[in-house]
Design a protein around this motif. Structure first.
Motif, PDB file in Angstrom:
ATOM      1  N   VAL A 200       2.038 -71.958 -58.886  1.00 25.37           N
ATOM      2  CA  VAL A 200       1.810 -71.004 -59.981  1.00 25.37           C
ATOM      3  C   VAL A 200       3.126 -70.693 -60.699  1.00 25.37           C
ATOM      4  CG1 VAL A 200       1.075 -68.656 -60.546  1.00 25.37           C
ATOM      5  CG2 VAL A 200      -0.215 -69.982 -58.860  1.00 25.37           C
ATOM      6  N   GLN A 201       4.215 -70.587 -59.929  1.00 26.84           N
ATOM      7  CA  GLN A 201       5.511 -70.237 -60.516  1.00 26.84           C
ATOM      8  C   GLN A 201       6.113 -71.386 -61.319  1.00 26.84           C
ATOM      9  OE1 GLN A 201       6.502 -66.893 -57.155  1.00 26.84           O
ATOM     10  NE2 GLN A 201       7.758 -68.714 -57.175  1.00 26.84           N
ATOM     11  N   VAL A 207       3.802 -72.234 -69.754  1.00 28.29           N
ATOM     12  CA  VAL A 207       2.987 -71.761 -70.881  1.00 28.29           C
ATOM     13  C   VAL A 207       3.444 -70.373 -71.360  1.00 28.29           C
ATOM     14  CG1 VAL A 207       0.981 -73.158 -70.274  1.00 28.29           C
ATOM     15  CG2 VAL A 207       1.171 -70.856 -69.322  1.00 28.29           C
ATOM     16  N   SER A 208       4.545 -69.866 -70.799  1.00 30.28           N
ATOM     17  CA  SER A 208       5.059 -68.541 -71.164  1.00 30.28           C
ATOM     18  C   SER A 208       5.564 -68.517 -72.605  1.00 30.28           C
ATOM     19  CB  SER A 208       6.222 -68.198 -70.224  1.00 30.28           C
ATOM     20  OG  SER A 208       7.080 -67.259 -70.809  1.00 30.28           O
ATOM     21  N   ILE A 214      14.763 -76.346 -71.397  1.00 28.59           N
ATOM     22  CA  ILE A 214      15.358 -76.435 -70.054  1.00 28.59           C
ATOM     23  C   ILE A 214      14.335 -76.003 -69.003  1.00 28.59           C
ATOM     24  CG2 ILE A 214      17.198 -75.563 -68.544  1.00 28.59           C
ATOM     25  CD1 ILE A 214      18.807 -75.090 -71.211  1.00 28.59           C
ATOM     26  N   THR A 215      13.685 -74.868 -69.248  1.00 31.34           N
ATOM     27  CA  THR A 215      12.699 -74.406 -68.260  1.00 31.34           C
ATOM     28  C   THR A 215      11.496 -75.355 -68.224  1.00 31.34           C
ATOM     29  OG1 THR A 215      11.691 -72.872 -69.855  1.00 31.34           O
ATOM     30  CG2 THR A 215      13.433 -72.003 -68.440  1.00 31.34           C
ATOM     31  N   ALA A 260      12.254 -68.028 -68.079  1.00 31.33           N
ATOM     32  CA  ALA A 260      11.065 -68.085 -68.945  1.00 31.33           C
ATOM     33  C   ALA A 260      10.019 -67.044 -68.567  1.00 31.33           C
ATOM     34  CB  ALA A 260      10.455 -69.492 -68.879  1.00 31.33           C
ATOM     35  N   ASP A 261      10.179 -66.406 -67.417  1.00 32.20           N
ATOM     36  CA  ASP A 261       9.250 -65.366 -66.949  1.00 32.20           C
ATOM     37  C   ASP A 261       7.876 -65.944 -66.561  1.00 32.20           C
ATOM     38  OD1 ASP A 261      11.241 -63.394 -67.335  1.00 32.20           O
ATOM     39  OD2 ASP A 261      10.793 -63.411 -69.477  1.00 32.20           O
ATOM     40  N   LEU A 262       6.984 -65.042 -66.169  1.00 38.99           N
ATOM     41  CA  LEU A 262       5.685 -65.482 -65.622  1.00 38.99           C
ATOM     42  C   LEU A 262       4.564 -65.034 -66.569  1.00 38.99           C
ATOM     43  CD1 LEU A 262       6.656 -64.676 -61.932  1.00 38.99           C
ATOM     44  CD2 LEU A 262       6.180 -66.952 -62.834  1.00 38.99           C
ATOM     45  N   GLY A 263       3.455 -64.562 -66.019  1.00 41.73           N
ATOM     46  CA  GLY A 263       2.335 -64.184 -66.889  1.00 41.73           C
ATOM     47  C   GLY A 263       1.293 -63.373 -66.133  1.00 41.73           C
ATOM     48  N   TYR A 264       0.056 -63.419 -66.630  1.00 47.42           N
ATOM     49  CA  TYR A 264      -1.001 -62.551 -66.075  1.00 47.42           C
ATOM     50  C   TYR A 264      -1.391 -62.920 -64.640  1.00 47.42           C
ATOM     51  CZ  TYR A 264      -2.028 -60.433 -70.662  1.00 47.42           C
ATOM     52  OH  TYR A 264      -1.962 -59.742 -71.841  1.00 47.42           O
TER      53      TYR A 264
END
Ligand code: FE2
Length: 389
Positions: A200-201, A207-208, A214-215, A260-264
């Motif tokens: 998931v990570q 898609v963030s 790079i990410t 890039a961070d994550l999401g829901y």
């Protein structure tokens, strides 16, 4: 040097067989004179396990230590308060976490309340920390949350059952140790759930809204590695090649979502984890195909690319049809490693969905989700995860 000069030191990530032996020398290099080891009772008792090997290396370097071994899964506010007391009672000057995400988050949380005020619940959010943490190193034993190298600290308030995130570059451990040989005896169920967290990570940052080239590269390689190794390592934990690939995937995903961070999936999984004290990786895995199906219209071409990375044959398909294959591949991975399909399996109750949806939208991982949801939509997503068969 300027007095009170406040800086972020670059972090170092050691990876490979036997890297745990370097920890004593690194502790000396960082001038740690008495680190607090933050771990759990199971790892502490394991003969020749990660704690024993860490202590052996510290002893051989002449570094003293104290130990807190009370970390619980989904580490609680009480854990970091207990650890802080032992730190102060023993005049410690630094922290070494040994374990998976729970130990690392508990160690980060302890560091946070030592230097940024005693009430960590007030520090939930992004870049809320005014002061650096004490020097911190992390010995990782699962692949995994990647908390050993990320800026995320996830703590559960046991009073309110709210699991919250403190996201800050100050949380990044100075040194992480990823030694696949420490992971060979992780049981199949834990290998599957933590491995799905790694999967998931690698998908959420791809898609963030904060992704970059790079990410993207880190995510693609991480997803390929998970596809090549997660099923194999669940089937045989002593498959060193597969263990090693999962560690590589975990580290790459962590580096990707640091930027890039994550999401829901994570924002909602934190609500399930806090409310029902359920394993983080299982919460993420159940939600993955449901949330990404919802996200698909935001960036169908990205999901079509993911389908190819996941090994699906997209020849001759429209972007939309190819994108749908990525959701199918995510569900297949969950099924193959025995993840339940419904959140009924973790004791979820529909009467909690309204509050959990509200809190998920406030979670530090929500802003970067590719589709901007309403509370009503998130309630529907929890309901879909409940009804799934
Ligand atoms: Fe995670």
């Amino acid at each position: 040097m300027k007095e009170n000069f406040d800086f972020l030191m670059p972090s170092v990530n050691f990876f490979g067989k036997g890297v745990i032996k370097k920890i004593g020398a690194r502790a000396k290099m960082l001038k740690m004179s008495k680190p607090l080891i933050v771990t759990d009772k199971f790892l502490r008792k394991m003969p020749n396990g990660p704690v024993e090997q860490t202590l052996a290396s510290l002893k051989s370097a002449g570094v003293d230590y104290a130990i807190y071994d009370g970390v619980e899964p989904n580490p609680k506010v009480r854990n970091i308060q207990e650890a802080k007391k032992i730190y102060l009672d023993n005049s410690c000057d630094s922290i070494i976490t040994v374990g998976g995400g729970s130990s690392h988050d508990a160690g980060k949380g302890t560091g946070i309340i030592l230097t940024n005020g005693d009430d960590i619940t007030k520090l939930a959010g992004i870049e809320t920390l005014d002061n650096p943490l004490p020097p911190l190193m992390a010995v990782n034993t699962t692949a995994g949350t990647a908390s050993e190298l990320t800026r995320h600290c996830v703590i559960t308030n046991e009073q309110t059952k709210l699991k919250f995130v403190v996201v800050s570059w100050r949380n990044v451990p100075l040194v992480s140790f990823n030694d696949p040989m420490l992971m060979l005896d992780v049981p199949a169920g834990l290998t599957a759930s933590t491995g799905m967290d790694t999967f998931v990570q690698a998908i959420e940052p791809y898609v963030s809204t904060n992704r970059n080239e790079i990410t993207d590269g880190q995510c693609i390689q991480a997803i390929k590695l998970v596809e090549e190794s997660l099923r194999e390592v669940v089937a045989n934990g002593h498959n060193i090649e597969a263990r090693t690939k999962m560690v590589e995937a975990e580290m790459l995903g962590g580096m990707a979502f640091n930027n890039a961070d994550l999401g829901y999936v994570h924002a909602m999984a934190h609500q399930l984890g806090g409310q029902y004290d359920a394993p983080h990786g299982v919460c993420c895995a159940i939600l993955l195909p449901i949330v990404e199906q919802y996200n698909l219209i935001a960036c169908p071409e990205r999901f079509a690319q993911l389908a190819e990375v996941m090994g699906e044959d997209t020849t001759g398909l429209s972007t939309r049809d190819a994108a749908e294959l990525s959701i199918k591949a995510m569900r297949q991975m969950c099924d193959d490693v025995n993840i339940p399909r419904s959140i009924k399996a973790i004791g979820a109750k529909p009467e909690d969905f309204e509050l959990m949806a509200e809190n998920a939208l406030k979670d530090g991982n929500a802003p970067s989700n590719p589709r901007k949801g309403t509370k009503k939509e998130l309630v529907q997503l929890f309901q879909a995860a409940y009804d799934a068969e």
